[in-house]
Design a protein around this motif. Structure first.
Motif, short mmCIF file in Angstrom:
data_model
loop_
_atom_site.label_atom_id
_atom_site.label_comp_id
_atom_site.label_asym_id
_atom_site.label_seq_id
_atom_site.Cartn_x
_atom_site.Cartn_y
_atom_site.Cartn_z
N ARG A 155 74.32 31.61 79.10
CA ARG A 155 74.88 31.79 77.76
C ARG A 155 76.21 31.03 77.62
NH1 ARG A 155 74.81 36.88 78.04
NH2 ARG A 155 72.62 37.00 77.43
N THR A 156 77.04 31.13 78.65
CA THR A 156 78.30 30.39 78.65
C THR A 156 78.05 28.88 78.65
OG1 THR A 156 79.44 32.18 79.84
CG2 THR A 156 80.43 29.98 79.96
N ALA A 157 77.05 28.44 79.42
CA ALA A 157 76.73 27.02 79.48
C ALA A 157 76.33 26.49 78.11
CB ALA A 157 75.60 26.78 80.48
N TYR A 158 75.45 27.20 77.43
CA TYR A 158 75.01 26.72 76.12
C TYR A 158 76.12 26.84 75.07
CZ TYR A 158 70.12 26.01 77.47
OH TYR A 158 68.95 25.53 78.04
N ASP A 159 76.95 27.88 75.18
CA ASP A 159 78.11 27.95 74.27
C ASP A 159 78.98 26.71 74.45
OD1 ASP A 159 77.33 30.41 73.26
OD2 ASP A 159 78.75 31.57 74.46
N GLY A 160 79.16 26.31 75.71
CA GLY A 160 79.97 25.14 76.00
C GLY A 160 79.37 23.87 75.43
N LEU A 161 78.05 23.71 75.59
CA LEU A 161 77.40 22.52 75.04
C LEU A 161 77.52 22.47 73.53
CD1 LEU A 161 74.06 22.08 77.06
CD2 LEU A 161 76.26 20.94 77.39
N GLU A 162 77.36 23.63 72.90
CA GLU A 162 77.40 23.65 71.45
C GLU A 162 78.83 23.47 70.90
OE1 GLU A 162 73.40 25.84 69.99
OE2 GLU A 162 75.10 27.18 70.35
N SER A 163 79.81 23.58 71.78
CA SER A 163 81.20 23.33 71.35
C SER A 163 81.70 21.97 71.85
CB SER A 163 82.12 24.44 71.86
OG SER A 163 82.18 24.44 73.27
N ASP A 164 80.77 21.14 72.38
CA ASP A 164 81.10 19.80 72.86
C ASP A 164 82.06 19.81 74.05
OD1 ASP A 164 79.44 18.25 71.30
OD2 ASP A 164 80.89 18.05 69.68
N ALA A 165 82.04 20.86 74.86
CA ALA A 165 82.90 20.91 76.04
C ALA A 165 82.40 19.90 77.08
CB ALA A 165 82.90 22.31 76.64
N TYR A 166 83.33 19.31 77.80
CA TYR A 166 82.98 18.44 78.90
C TYR A 166 82.83 19.22 80.21
CZ TYR A 166 83.88 14.21 76.19
OH TYR A 166 83.82 13.20 75.26
N GLU A 167 83.69 20.20 80.39
CA GLU A 167 83.69 20.97 81.62
C GLU A 167 83.58 22.45 81.26
OE1 GLU A 167 85.87 19.59 85.42
OE2 GLU A 167 87.24 20.97 84.41
N ILE A 168 82.50 23.07 81.71
CA ILE A 168 82.21 24.46 81.35
C ILE A 168 82.42 25.32 82.59
CG2 ILE A 168 80.48 26.04 80.43
CD1 ILE A 168 79.10 23.43 79.28
N ILE A 169 83.37 26.23 82.53
CA ILE A 169 83.72 27.07 83.67
C ILE A 169 83.20 28.48 83.38
CG2 ILE A 169 85.62 28.02 85.02
CD1 ILE A 169 87.12 25.43 84.47
N ALA A 170 82.26 28.93 84.22
CA ALA A 170 81.49 30.12 83.90
C ALA A 170 82.12 31.42 84.34
CB ALA A 170 80.09 30.00 84.51
N ASP A 171 83.11 31.37 85.22
CA ASP A 171 83.63 32.63 85.75
C ASP A 171 85.07 32.46 86.23
OD1 ASP A 171 83.27 31.21 88.13
OD2 ASP A 171 81.38 32.21 88.58
#
Length: 231
Positions: free
Chosen positions: A192-208
């Motif tokens: 869920r965090t990964a897809y939220d990051g993609l949908e916000s155009d994040a380059y680096e998604i940190i899950a925890d």
């Protein structure tokens, strides 16, 4: 990429603990089609999910999959392996690990570049907190190498309109971590965090938190990250 709605997603390692959530949550967010890629594809019971045979360590398999899935707009390099190899041990085992975790991910991305360029698509490389922390030995080395290559991909592909993101996470409750007794993330939360990051155009998604803490520690003296080096 403001939304996954109507996207055509390909997930490598789709049968695994994270892979299954990547597939199902993509559909929940409105993806039109998901290619569920694996060495031994399975049936999913959903016409929107297309099982696809793909061995990331076999270049011919990668090329064939790219020919069959030429409409991909979102590529998720999730396939990964851990074999307990050590950089101070049998290097043949280390090379095997790099074939999956590093070379395989690069080969898959390169094979799908025509469709990603056409769609101005997205690549997500599933990395790890161990990209920044060497306690995972050879596994850490493979993820650190892919982290570096991911940064290069971002620069090289930005002119083509391709967004390259990375996902960093600590121990997560999947079959790969079955023997680990430390606290683990819920894989559904990670995806869920990964897809939220993609949908916000994040380059680096940190899950925890552990991933955030280790990244912050990179600015400190090496002995702060690895206290066992202090004398």
């Amino acid at each position: 990429m403001p939304t996954l709605a109507n996207a055509v997603v390909l997930v490598t390692g789709a049968n695994g603990g994270l892979g299954t959530h990547f597939v199902n949550q993509a559909l929940e967010r409105g993806a039109a089609k998901v290619y569920a890629a694996a060495r031994s594809p399975r049936e999913w019971g959903d016409p929107r999910i297309v099982p696809l045979k793909l061995d990331v360590t076999d270049h011919d398999s990668v090329v064939e999959a790219a020919a069959l899935a030429g409409d991909v707009t979102v590529l998720i390099n999730n396939a990964g392996s851990s074999n307990g190899a050590s950089v101070t041990g049998d290097l043949s085992a280390v090379r095997d690990l790099f074939e999956t975790n590093f070379w395989g991910a690069l080969d898959v991305t390169n094979a799908f570049l025509p469709s990603l360029r056409a769609s101005k698509g997205v690549v997500l490389n599933v990395l790890s907190v161990l990209s920044w922390y060497g306690i995972g030995d050879a596994y850490s080395a493979t993820k650190a190498a892919l982290w570096s290559a991911t940064n290069t991909q971002r620069l090289a592909l930005a002119g083509d309109g391709i967004h390259v993101a990375s996902l960093h996470l600590g121990y997560t409750d999947t079959p790969m971590t079955a023997r680990i007794t430390e606290p683990k993330n819920d894989p559904a939360d990670v995806i869920r965090t990964a897809y939220d990051g993609l949908e916000s155009d994040a380059y680096e998604i940190i899950a925890d938190k552990v991933s955030a803490d280790v990244k912050a520690g990179l600015a400190q003296p090496i002995e702060a990250l690895y206290p066992q080096l202090s004398r």
